[in-house]
Design a protein around this motif. Structure first.
Motif, PDB file in Angstrom:
ATOM      1  N   TRP A  90      12.585  -3.546  -6.087  1.00  0.00           N
ATOM      2  CA  TRP A  90      11.839  -2.504  -5.374  1.00  0.00           C
ATOM      3  C   TRP A  90      12.618  -1.184  -5.389  1.00  0.00           C
ATOM      4  CZ3 TRP A  90      14.089  -0.094  -1.148  1.00  0.00           C
ATOM      5  CH2 TRP A  90      13.338   0.978  -0.636  1.00  0.00           C
ATOM      6  N   CYS A 117      11.189   2.205  -6.791  1.00  0.00           N
ATOM      7  CA  CYS A 117      11.024   3.349  -5.896  1.00  0.00           C
ATOM      8  C   CYS A 117      11.774   4.568  -6.428  1.00  0.00           C
ATOM      9  CB  CYS A 117      11.528   2.978  -4.501  1.00  0.00           C
ATOM     10  SG  CYS A 117      11.347   4.275  -3.253  1.00  0.00           S
ATOM     11  N   GLY A 126       0.787  -1.226   0.000  1.00  0.00           N
ATOM     12  CA  GLY A 126       0.000   0.000   0.000  1.00  0.00           C
ATOM     13  C   GLY A 126       0.817   1.273   0.000  1.00  0.00           C
ATOM     14  N   ALA A 127       2.137   1.151  -0.002  1.00  0.00           N
ATOM     15  CA  ALA A 127       2.993   2.338   0.056  1.00  0.00           C
ATOM     16  C   ALA A 127       2.923   3.126  -1.251  1.00  0.00           C
ATOM     17  CB  ALA A 127       4.432   1.934   0.343  1.00  0.00           C
ATOM     18  N   ASP A 128       2.735   4.436  -1.139  1.00  0.00           N
ATOM     19  CA  ASP A 128       2.693   5.324  -2.307  1.00  0.00           C
ATOM     20  C   ASP A 128       4.006   6.096  -2.339  1.00  0.00           C
ATOM     21  OD1 ASP A 128       2.155   7.043  -4.373  1.00  0.00           O
ATOM     22  OD2 ASP A 128       0.559   8.139  -3.338  1.00  0.00           O
ATOM     23  N   TRP A 129       5.015   5.510  -2.954  1.00  0.00           N
ATOM     24  CA  TRP A 129       6.350   6.110  -2.927  1.00  0.00           C
ATOM     25  C   TRP A 129       6.387   7.455  -3.640  1.00  0.00           C
ATOM     26  CZ3 TRP A 129       8.919   3.947   0.711  1.00  0.00           C
ATOM     27  CH2 TRP A 129       8.702   2.595   0.997  1.00  0.00           C
ATOM     28  N   ALA A 130       5.531   7.637  -4.632  1.00  0.00           N
ATOM     29  CA  ALA A 130       5.499   8.908  -5.370  1.00  0.00           C
ATOM     30  C   ALA A 130       5.028  10.062  -4.491  1.00  0.00           C
ATOM     31  CB  ALA A 130       4.618   8.779  -6.598  1.00  0.00           C
ATOM     32  N   ALA A 131       4.418   9.745  -3.357  1.00  0.00           N
ATOM     33  CA  ALA A 131       3.910  10.798  -2.473  1.00  0.00           C
ATOM     34  C   ALA A 131       5.001  11.401  -1.595  1.00  0.00           C
ATOM     35  CB  ALA A 131       2.789  10.243  -1.589  1.00  0.00           C
ATOM     36  N   LEU A 181      10.044   6.760  -8.813  1.00  0.00           N
ATOM     37  CA  LEU A 181       8.895   7.497  -8.306  1.00  0.00           C
ATOM     38  C   LEU A 181       9.271   8.646  -7.375  1.00  0.00           C
ATOM     39  CD1 LEU A 181       6.651   4.403  -7.527  1.00  0.00           C
ATOM     40  CD2 LEU A 181       6.430   5.976  -9.470  1.00  0.00           C
ATOM     41  N   THR A 182      10.446   8.541  -6.738  1.00  0.00           N
ATOM     42  CA  THR A 182      10.899   9.578  -5.814  1.00  0.00           C
ATOM     43  C   THR A 182      12.411   9.487  -5.713  1.00  0.00           C
ATOM     44  OG1 THR A 182      10.602  10.533  -3.611  1.00  0.00           O
ATOM     45  CG2 THR A 182      10.728   8.133  -3.731  1.00  0.00           C
TER      46      THR A 182
END
Length: 292
Positions: free
Chosen positions: A71, A75, A44-49, A78-79
């Motif tokens: 991973w 990741c 459920g982790a939203d790395w882009a956030a 995304l960030t």
């Protein structure tokens, strides 16, 4: 100005022996960051956030190294990931020690044996160590005497059955007296150091529980130790921008410092060993700067 959103990346469940994480999360929050402790494999982790994801106690990765590297690469798309994904890929396989030795860094001599390859144990009478090329916290590592060759071969067979490359090193006997020194660097600058006792004891099985960092105490590194550490960091392929690094050193046969490991993925920074130093404040400042 919006608060930087920072993920401190750990494993699930969060390890109880990660003494850095609560201090770091609190300090970052007090400095104005929006801090979240997140498991690297949390679906459920939203790395882009996040503005920055800082790898911390992802200490379960060694049995899932390919999944973990995938991973990290995902990741990083995304960030911003610290340390960078290509460093994670290189440093999760301890065959990097061969790269550093080839670059002239004084390193514990290491022989590697992948599944299916011929096993060639040391022929001398001294003690030696067997451990996996992807591992953390002395997991699946053991120390053997020359007459324990059969046990060592069984250990290597176990690692190969798990699909792991085995590595064999001479046991650096001075560690029983002078211990191991861990030099921590942050944002390219030396932060602090600790001394710790020997982890591997004679006759202890590779799958036995053990304390990965026994007898911790602050340490003032010598000029020679700092020199080896800086040479190791300078030899990392691609000269990447490292947010953090830990250089683990032991004494060689003549008492000279040699590299045991270069920890660039998820090292304990031993912030709790230096509770009254400026280390935590400096680490906090640099993480917030990296997230900007």
């Amino acid at each position: 100005m919006l608060s930087p959103r920072i993920a401190l990346v750990t494993c699930r469940p969060q390890p109880t022996h990660d003494h850095d994480l609560p201090h770091l999360a609190r300090a970052l929050g007090e400095a104005g960051a929006d801090v979240h402790v997140v498991g690297w494999d949390d679906p459920g982790a939203d790395w882009a956030a996040f503005d920055l994801a800082v790898i911390r106690s992802t200490w379960d990765y060694s049995r899932r190294a390919a999944e973990y590297v995938a991973w990290a690469e995902r990741c990083a798309r995304l960030t911003r990931l610290a340390n960078p994904a290509h460093v994670v890929r290189w440093n999760t396989d301890k065959r990097y020690l061969g790269d550093l030795a080839a670059a002239g860094v004084p390193t514990v001599p290491t022989y590697y044996c992948a599944p299916g390859e011929r096993v060639d144990l040391p022929g001398h009478a001294g003690e030696f160590v067997v451990k996996p090329a992807s591992g953390a916290g002395a997991r699946d590592a053991a120390r053997y005497r020359a007459e324990e060759r059969a046990d060592a071969l069984a250990h290597i067979g176990h690692l190969h059955a798990e699909g792991l490359t085995a590595m064999v090193q001479p046991y650096m006997g001075r560690i029983d007296v002078t211990g191991e020194r861990a030099l921590v660097f942050f944002a390219g600058q030396f932060l602090h150091a600790v001394q710790k006792g020997a982890v591997l004891t004679p006759g202890t099985a590779y799958d036995a529980d053990r304390t990965p960092h026994p007898d911790l105490r602050p340490w003032q590194p010598t000029d020679a130790e700092l020199d080896v550490a800086e040479r190791a960091l300078a030899a990392v392929p691609g000269s990447p921008e490292l947010l953090y690094a830990r250089v683990d050193l032991v004494d060689g046969p003549e008492g000279e410092p040699v590299l045991m490991e270069l920890e660039l993925v998820e090292p304990n920074l031993f912030l709790a060993v230096h509770p009254h130093s400026p280390s935590l404040a400096l680490v906090t400042e640099q993480i917030i700067k990296a997230a900007a």
